[in-house]
Enzyme design. Structure first.
Site, short mmCIF file in Angstrom:
data_model
loop_
_atom_site.label_atom_id
_atom_site.label_comp_id
_atom_site.label_asym_id
_atom_site.label_seq_id
_atom_site.Cartn_x
_atom_site.Cartn_y
_atom_site.Cartn_z
N LYS A 176 -18.78 -30.18 8.28
CA LYS A 176 -17.47 -29.62 8.65
C LYS A 176 -17.02 -30.30 9.93
O LYS A 176 -17.46 -29.97 11.03
CB LYS A 176 -17.53 -28.10 8.86
N GLY A 209 -11.20 -24.71 9.57
CA GLY A 209 -11.32 -24.06 10.85
C GLY A 209 -12.61 -23.26 10.98
O GLY A 209 -13.60 -23.49 10.28
N GLY A 229 -20.74 -28.64 20.14
CA GLY A 229 -19.46 -28.06 20.54
C GLY A 229 -19.62 -27.20 21.77
O GLY A 229 -20.55 -27.38 22.57
N SER A 230 -18.74 -26.24 21.92
CA SER A 230 -18.70 -25.43 23.13
C SER A 230 -19.86 -24.45 23.19
O SER A 230 -20.40 -24.03 22.16
CB SER A 230 -17.38 -24.67 23.21
N GLU A 251 -26.14 -28.43 20.45
CA GLU A 251 -25.87 -29.34 21.56
C GLU A 251 -24.53 -28.90 22.12
O GLU A 251 -23.48 -29.08 21.49
CB GLU A 251 -25.85 -30.79 21.08
N LEU A 252 -24.55 -28.31 23.33
CA LEU A 252 -23.40 -27.57 23.82
C LEU A 252 -22.80 -28.22 25.05
O LEU A 252 -22.86 -29.43 25.22
CB LEU A 252 -23.83 -26.12 24.08
N GLY A 253 -22.20 -27.44 25.91
CA GLY A 253 -21.43 -27.97 27.03
C GLY A 253 -22.29 -28.39 28.21
O GLY A 253 -23.51 -28.31 28.19
N CYS A 285 -19.36 -34.09 26.79
CA CYS A 285 -20.28 -33.06 27.28
C CYS A 285 -21.08 -33.54 28.48
O CYS A 285 -21.51 -32.73 29.31
CB CYS A 285 -21.23 -32.62 26.16
N GLU A 378 -17.13 -25.73 33.00
CA GLU A 378 -16.98 -27.04 32.36
C GLU A 378 -15.48 -27.32 32.20
O GLU A 378 -14.76 -26.56 31.55
CB GLU A 378 -17.65 -27.05 30.98
N PHE A 380 -13.84 -30.33 31.06
CA PHE A 380 -13.50 -31.11 29.87
C PHE A 380 -12.12 -31.77 30.02
O PHE A 380 -11.29 -31.78 29.12
CB PHE A 380 -13.54 -30.25 28.60
#
Length: 484
Positions: A176, A209, A229-230, A251-253, A285, A378, A380
């Protein structure tokens, strides 16, 4: 069709082949607002269809010889290398990537497939000692179907780094991609793998979504979710995966620190700091969010950093500007809110701090202190927040005060002293005498704390751990007998 001829995929997605669904959405340039094409939008029911296809195809793919799997992945890598400009153009148009970043990302994608081809040929188990007259071994077996949910910022590489090793290890994949970068982050990879000879159903793409992502997480036949993602979204996915007793690689911010010690070359440090904060508009990130500078170098460092920021411009990638747009208005407004709240709390704007449409000016905030938004959150976006420190103890506390722990850079004259200092700082990645943004297919990648669940990407060992299960097997020449 010609490889990635738009007539072949427009208004479609890839479910066992190029397929139309009930609805479509436009791929839109964040730089110009131009419609670039369209793609089919999936529903929860389409996720079920994708998993049906994946489950059906996976057994045959798992039984395919490692040589054949490696050949498909090598061909995919060669096709990527031969069509780098096509992918780079989509990254520029759809993701707002400046040309240098787009070309770099396209090259990284090819390297992931090269590494995956080697992974397919790696040893996948070990002989174990046993106290009985038998052979005892542990081997790695495919998990089955891997669900991959990927983001907008580096859409191709952050999908490929899960897809390629998962395929190499005998799994099928349902992907996705982020709806803002479905073409570069999904359909292009499907076209490459189809041309490389991947059997139908082994990879399926379900654009959509959060509802589509939730359906993929909930699907009982998908035992592993790989999400980039976040942190808030990752927490929700991790919590749901825990309820369902499935693995979630998150695997995040990050709110990454770049440390400038008192013996550092301040001119070189400012160059590294500018790259770490402003590359791809700070939408990485690993972006340098916090510049922690020794008080003896602080004034000169912020002066140099502001000069560099003032010389950089943001504009459409086609214009040759070194920075492109923020991905959408919601993200731009979040960036600007962090800047304005920090200024209201006492930070000073030395460069930037303004925007035109989605183009945010490279920004330097001086006198940023703990508690201010630019220090804690964060961002971004292309914002460098700078804080001074005086003692080593203060520095260690500043670095470790963040709940994030992804990437850390330490700039120093004495590299080994910096290396020893790093032992006191919590981070999944450490770069001595470099900024915080880096990635190589063969290197372990992952963060701790609010940045994720540790190393799940990069190198054979991490990839095999991520996308297989361990199975214990014993073999005896005759049936064992027991006193029953």
């Amino acid at each position: 069709m010609l490889l990635f001829d738009q007539n072949g995929w427009d208004s479609r997605t890839y479910l066992g082949g190029w397929t139309t669904l009930g609805a479509t959405a436009d791929a839109v340039s964040p730089s110009t607002g131009e419609r670039l094409g369209s793609f089919a939008v999936a529903t929860a029911a389409d996720v079920e269809t994708a998993v049906d296809l994946a489950v059906s195809a996976q057994k045959t793919w798992a039984a395919t010889s490692p040589e054949e799997k490696a050949a498909v992945l090598r061909k995919a890598a060669a096709l990527l290398e031969g069509t780098t400009e096509v992918l780079a153009t989509w990254l520029a148009d759809e993701a707002g990537s400046a040309h240098g970043k787009a070309a770099f990302e396209a090259g990284l994608v090819a390297s992931e497939f090269h590494l995956a081809a080697a992974t397919a040929m790696m040893p996948y188990g070990q002989l174990l000692r046993t106290g009985r007259p038998r052979t005892s071994l542990a081997r790695r077996v495919p998990v089955g179907v891997v669900g991959v949910i990927s983001p907008f910022n580096f859409p191709a590489i952050l999908a490929a780094r899960s897809i390629a090793p998962a395929l190499a290890l005998g799994n099928a994949v349902v992907l996705k991609p982020d709806p803002r970068t479905t073409v570069a982050g999904g359909l292009y990879l499907a076209a490459i793998l189809e041309e490389a000879g991947l059997p139908p159903g082994v990879l399926n793409v379900v654009p959509g979504g959060a509802d589509v992502g939730a359906a993929l997480v909930d699907e009982p036949r998908v035992p592993v979710i790989s999400f980039t993602g976040s942190t808030p979204a990752g927490r929700a996915i991790g919590a749901r995966a825990g309820e369902l007793l499935k693995r979630a690689h998150l695997e995040l911010g990050g709110n990454n620190a770049l440390v400038v010690l008192e013996d550092a070359d301040v001119e070189a440090a400012a160059s590294a700091g500018a790259w770490g904060s402003f590359l791809h508009q700070g939408q990485i990130c690993m972006t340098t969010g916090r510049h922690l500078v020794h008080e003896s170098l602080y004034d000169r460092y912020v002066e140099l950093l502001a000069e560099k920021a003032s010389r950089l411009s943001a504009g459409p990638p086609a214009s040759g500007a070194p920075l492109g747009p923020i991905i959408d208005a919601g993200q731009r407004d979040k960036v600007h809110s962090i800047v304005t709240r920090s200024v209201d709390a006492g930070a000073r704007v030395l460069a930037g701090g303004s925007y035109d449409a989605l183009f945010y000016s490279p920004t330097v905030l001086a006198d940023v202190a703990p508690g201010q938004a630019a220090f804690e959150e964060e961002i971004f976006g292309p914002v460098a927040s700078v804080t001074s420190f005086s003692t080593t103890e203060e520095l260690v506390q500043l670095v470790n005060s963040s709940p994030y722990g992804l990437s850390l850079g330490i700039l120093a004259g004495d590299a080994y002293a910096a290396f020893e200092l790093a032992d006191r700082m919590r981070s999944g990645i450490v770069h001595i005498n470099d900024q915080t943004v880096d990635d190589e297919a063969q290197a372990p990648f992952g963060g701790v704390g609010a940045s994720g669940t540790g190393v799940r990407f990069g190198g054979h060992e991490a990839n095999i751990e991520a996308f297989t299960e361990t199975q214990w097997v014993t073999i005896q020449g005759s049936i064992a007998t027991y006193p029953f």
